[in-house]
Design an enzyme around this catalytic site. Structure first.
Site, PDB file in Angstrom:
ATOM      1  N   SER A  43      -7.092  -5.657  -2.408  1.00 26.96           N
ATOM      2  CA  SER A  43      -5.784  -5.243  -1.907  1.00 26.96           C
ATOM      3  C   SER A  43      -5.731  -5.649  -0.436  1.00 26.96           C
ATOM      4  CB  SER A  43      -5.622  -3.726  -2.049  1.00 26.96           C
ATOM      5  OG  SER A  43      -4.399  -3.296  -1.492  1.00 26.96           O
ATOM      6  N   HIS A 156      -7.450  -1.388  -8.127  1.00 26.62           N
ATOM      7  CA  HIS A 156      -8.895  -1.189  -8.232  1.00 26.62           C
ATOM      8  C   HIS A 156      -9.334  -0.713  -9.607  1.00 26.62           C
ATOM      9  CE1 HIS A 156      -9.789  -0.847  -3.625  1.00 26.62           C
ATOM     10  NE2 HIS A 156      -9.301  -2.006  -4.001  1.00 26.62           N
ATOM     11  N   GLN A 164      -4.080   3.850  -5.471  1.00 26.71           N
ATOM     12  CA  GLN A 164      -5.334   3.109  -5.525  1.00 26.71           C
ATOM     13  C   GLN A 164      -6.581   3.960  -5.341  1.00 26.71           C
ATOM     14  OE1 GLN A 164      -5.554  -1.094  -4.139  1.00 26.71           O
ATOM     15  NE2 GLN A 164      -6.681  -0.185  -2.445  1.00 26.71           N
ATOM     16  N   GLU A 165      -6.548   4.893  -4.390  1.00 22.61           N
ATOM     17  CA  GLU A 165      -7.755   5.663  -4.102  1.00 22.61           C
ATOM     18  C   GLU A 165      -7.442   7.143  -3.917  1.00 22.61           C
ATOM     19  OE1 GLU A 165     -10.469   4.189  -1.055  1.00 22.61           O
ATOM     20  OE2 GLU A 165      -9.361   2.316  -1.022  1.00 22.61           O
ATOM     21  N   GLU A 206     -14.824   0.376  -6.381  1.00 25.17           N
ATOM     22  CA  GLU A 206     -15.480   1.092  -5.282  1.00 25.17           C
ATOM     23  C   GLU A 206     -16.271   2.296  -5.752  1.00 25.17           C
ATOM     24  OE1 GLU A 206     -12.502   1.769  -2.296  1.00 25.17           O
ATOM     25  OE2 GLU A 206     -12.133  -0.369  -2.024  1.00 25.17           O
ATOM     26  N   ASP A 243      -5.192   6.999  -0.660  1.00 26.96           N
ATOM     27  CA  ASP A 243      -4.799   5.637  -0.277  1.00 26.96           C
ATOM     28  C   ASP A 243      -3.970   5.063  -1.417  1.00 26.96           C
ATOM     29  OD1 ASP A 243      -4.422   3.016   0.440  1.00 26.96           O
ATOM     30  OD2 ASP A 243      -6.532   2.438   0.303  1.00 26.96           O
ATOM     31  N   GLU A 287      -3.257   7.192   3.575  1.00 27.62           N
ATOM     32  CA  GLU A 287      -3.341   5.822   4.079  1.00 27.62           C
ATOM     33  C   GLU A 287      -2.414   4.920   3.268  1.00 27.62           C
ATOM     34  OE1 GLU A 287      -6.469   2.202   3.377  1.00 27.62           O
ATOM     35  OE2 GLU A 287      -7.307   4.200   3.690  1.00 27.62           O
ATOM     36  N   ASP A 314      -3.108   0.679   7.267  1.00 23.86           N
ATOM     37  CA  ASP A 314      -4.089  -0.370   6.960  1.00 23.86           C
ATOM     38  C   ASP A 314      -3.387  -1.711   6.890  1.00 23.86           C
ATOM     39  OD1 ASP A 314      -6.101  -2.025   6.002  1.00 23.86           O
ATOM     40  OD2 ASP A 314      -6.134  -1.146   3.998  1.00 23.86           O
ATOM     41  N   LYS A 339     -11.037  -2.710   9.710  1.00 21.52           N
ATOM     42  CA  LYS A 339     -11.855  -3.555   8.848  1.00 21.52           C
ATOM     43  C   LYS A 339     -12.243  -4.811   9.610  1.00 21.52           C
ATOM     44  CE  LYS A 339      -9.555  -2.077   4.568  1.00 21.52           C
ATOM     45  NZ  LYS A 339      -8.586  -2.485   3.517  1.00 21.52           N
ATOM     46  N   HIS A 367     -14.860  -0.256   4.575  1.00 23.71           N
ATOM     47  CA  HIS A 367     -15.434  -1.325   3.749  1.00 23.71           C
ATOM     48  C   HIS A 367     -14.313  -2.131   3.100  1.00 23.71           C
ATOM     49  CE1 HIS A 367     -15.156   1.345  -0.119  1.00 23.71           C
ATOM     50  NE2 HIS A 367     -14.076   1.415   0.630  1.00 23.71           N
ATOM     51  N   ARG A 368     -14.684  -2.999   2.140  1.00 23.94           N
ATOM     52  CA  ARG A 368     -13.730  -3.685   1.271  1.00 23.94           C
ATOM     53  C   ARG A 368     -14.144  -3.465  -0.185  1.00 23.94           C
ATOM     54  NH1 ARG A 368     -10.054  -6.776   4.282  1.00 23.94           N
ATOM     55  NH2 ARG A 368      -8.769  -6.254   2.465  1.00 23.94           N
ATOM     56  N   SER A 369     -13.237  -3.760  -1.094  1.00 27.87           N
ATOM     57  CA  SER A 369     -13.544  -3.539  -2.509  1.00 27.87           C
ATOM     58  C   SER A 369     -14.623  -4.491  -3.010  1.00 27.87           C
ATOM     59  CB  SER A 369     -12.279  -3.678  -3.357  1.00 27.87           C
ATOM     60  OG  SER A 369     -11.642  -4.909  -3.105  1.00 27.87           O
ATOM     61  N   LYS A 390     -14.868   4.955   5.559  1.00 31.10           N
ATOM     62  CA  LYS A 390     -14.570   4.758   4.141  1.00 31.10           C
ATOM     63  C   LYS A 390     -15.535   3.712   3.626  1.00 31.10           C
ATOM     64  CE  LYS A 390     -10.659   3.948   2.271  1.00 31.10           C
ATOM     65  NZ  LYS A 390      -9.339   3.332   1.968  1.00 31.10           N
TER      66      LYS A 390
END
Length: 430
Positions: A43, A156, A164-165, A206, A243, A287, A314, A339, A367-369, A390
């Site tokens: 994403s 994700h 997403q999260e 993740e 998120d 987020e 973000d 990031k 982080h990233r996925s 995160k």
């Protein structure tokens, strides 16, 4: 005599999704060697620094990074050999000048960031100090609050959840180690609850579970149950962060909650939905609750909810000082996600954080996925002292590597370690 860079090499490796990424190795003339591996996002914001891929369909479906490797070895290395690795800012600015494009499209942000991080790590080793101390100084003693992703949706996960999260935040913990325990206990309690309900307990990119729930709201409900089942107080010990990654379901000016079947919503309706959730669930941070192009909606979002919770940008900022300045000026959010690979160098990432500090805003190192086992961001989070990170769930080794590094840092700091939450508790059920 100060050491200098003797050589720079690069290698094509695989990230946590099995896609190629780049690892850069820096060797100094005193024999010290250091490496860094670069993550990749699924994403991504439209204004992120450019990740260079080969586009050769015969290798890794076009996702190879041999061009980025060639740029490291043939273009970057000859211009950095002989430089003092402790001159991070000078080296990063030389990398930016070598590329010469606004978004690092020529050499690739993945090539540039790999070099930038590896140089920083080599310089820390040369100075014989931990990376967090090298980047943050002797006062870098604050461990970050983990925002632990335990339930996935959106891009994700292949399920019925739009957002997403869904993360747990151990706001009541008094140490990083205790925060990890709270998070892990809640994660495992959630697995049992999902299994008892007949839901799948497979995990997404993740490490969060990715069940086909009945609604987006049910995600919060099962997490609240998990917090209670783990023996923690909802909101007081463990709270929830979201998120939604709203850009992923934003189309033609509206938000389409199609995976859950909740229909189309305007910015105002999304804000009303979030406000209802704040009254029902122990949410302390949202987020990307709106799309990266919806600046007006974000301002209204923050005006309505920013006094109650942390509003994190973000995709709207992509760790870029130009967009963060606009956000500060227009009061678009009250926090920024950070990031390293969104902007492409250590120096530029620190500049973005400095802007947040000046504005009195929170910032979350992320982080990233598509991750690697590299733990640079764990040291970086301590160095920057923002108190939030995160880096995924309580499973998958590329996520656990960061958490375990932070546990090491806390143990290494001993009585000097600081752990305080920058996020207010949400006392639902206190």
């Amino acid at each position: 005599m100060n050491p200098t860079i003797e050589s720079i090499r690069a290698l094509e490796i695989l990230d946590s999704r099995g896609h190629p990424t780049i690892r850069v190795m820096v060797k100094l003339d005193n024999g010290i060697t250091a490496s860094a591996s670069v993550p990749s996002g699924a994403s991504t914001g439209e204004n992120e620094a450019f990740e260079l891929r080969d586009g050769d369909a015969s290798r890794y479906g076009g996702k190879g990074v041999l061009k980025a490797i060639e740029n490291v070895t043939r273009t970057i290395a000859p211009r950095l050999v002989g430089m003092n690795p402790s001159g991070q800012s000078e080296i990063d600015h030389r990398l930016i000048e070598l590329d010469g494009t606004p978004n690092k499209r020529k050499l690739g942000a993945n090539a540039i960031l790999g070099v930038s991080m590896a140089v920083a790590r080599a310089a820390a080793q040369a100075a014989d100090v931990p990376l967090y101390e090298y980047l943050g100084g002797a006062d870098a003693t604050r461990l970050p609050m983990p925002m632990m992703n335990i339930l996935n949706g959106g891009k994700h996960a292949d399920n019925s959840v739009d957002f997403q999260e869904f993360m747990v935040v151990p706001v009541g913990a008094t140490s990083f180690a205790e925060a990890m325990r709270y998070g892990a206990e809640t994660f495992h309690a959630l697995k049992k609850i999902l299994a008892a309900k007949g839901y799948a307990t497979a995990v997404g990119d993740e490490g969060g579970f990715a069940p086909n729930l009945k609604s987006n709201e049910e995600a919060c409900e099962v997490i609240v149950s998990a917090i209670e089942s783990a023996g923690h107080k909802v909101g007081k010990d463990v709270a929830i962060a979201l998120d939604p990654a709203a850009s992923s379901f934003f189309k033609n000016g509206d938000y389409h909650l199609s995976k859950s079947g909740q229909g189309r919503k305007t910015s105002a309706q999304m804000n009303a939905l979030y406000e209802q959730w704040l009254d029902r669930y122990p949410i302390v941070s949202i987020e990307d609750g709106l799309a990266e192009t919806d600046w007006d909606g974000f301002r209204q979002h923050t005006a309505a909810l920013g006094g109650r919770i942390q509003i994190v940008g973000d995709d709207i900022y992509v760790t870029n000082t130009e967009f963060i300045r606009r956000g500060i000026r227009e009061r678009t959010t009250n926090a920024v996600l950070i990031k390293l690979n969104q902007i492409g160098t250590v120096t530029e990432t620190i500049a973005a954080i400095d802007l947040c500090r000046e504005a009195g805003w929170n910032y979350v190192v992320s982080h990233r996925s598509g991750e690697t086992e590299d733990t640079f961001m764990a040291d970086f989070a301590v160095a920057m002292g923002g108190g939030q990170i995160k880096t995924g769930s309580a499973c998958r080794s590329e996520r656990i590597a960061k958490y375990n590094r932070l546990l090491e840092i806390e143990a290494e700091l001993g009585s000097r370690a600081v752990f305080t939450s920058p996020i207010a508790r949400s006392c639902h059920g206190c």
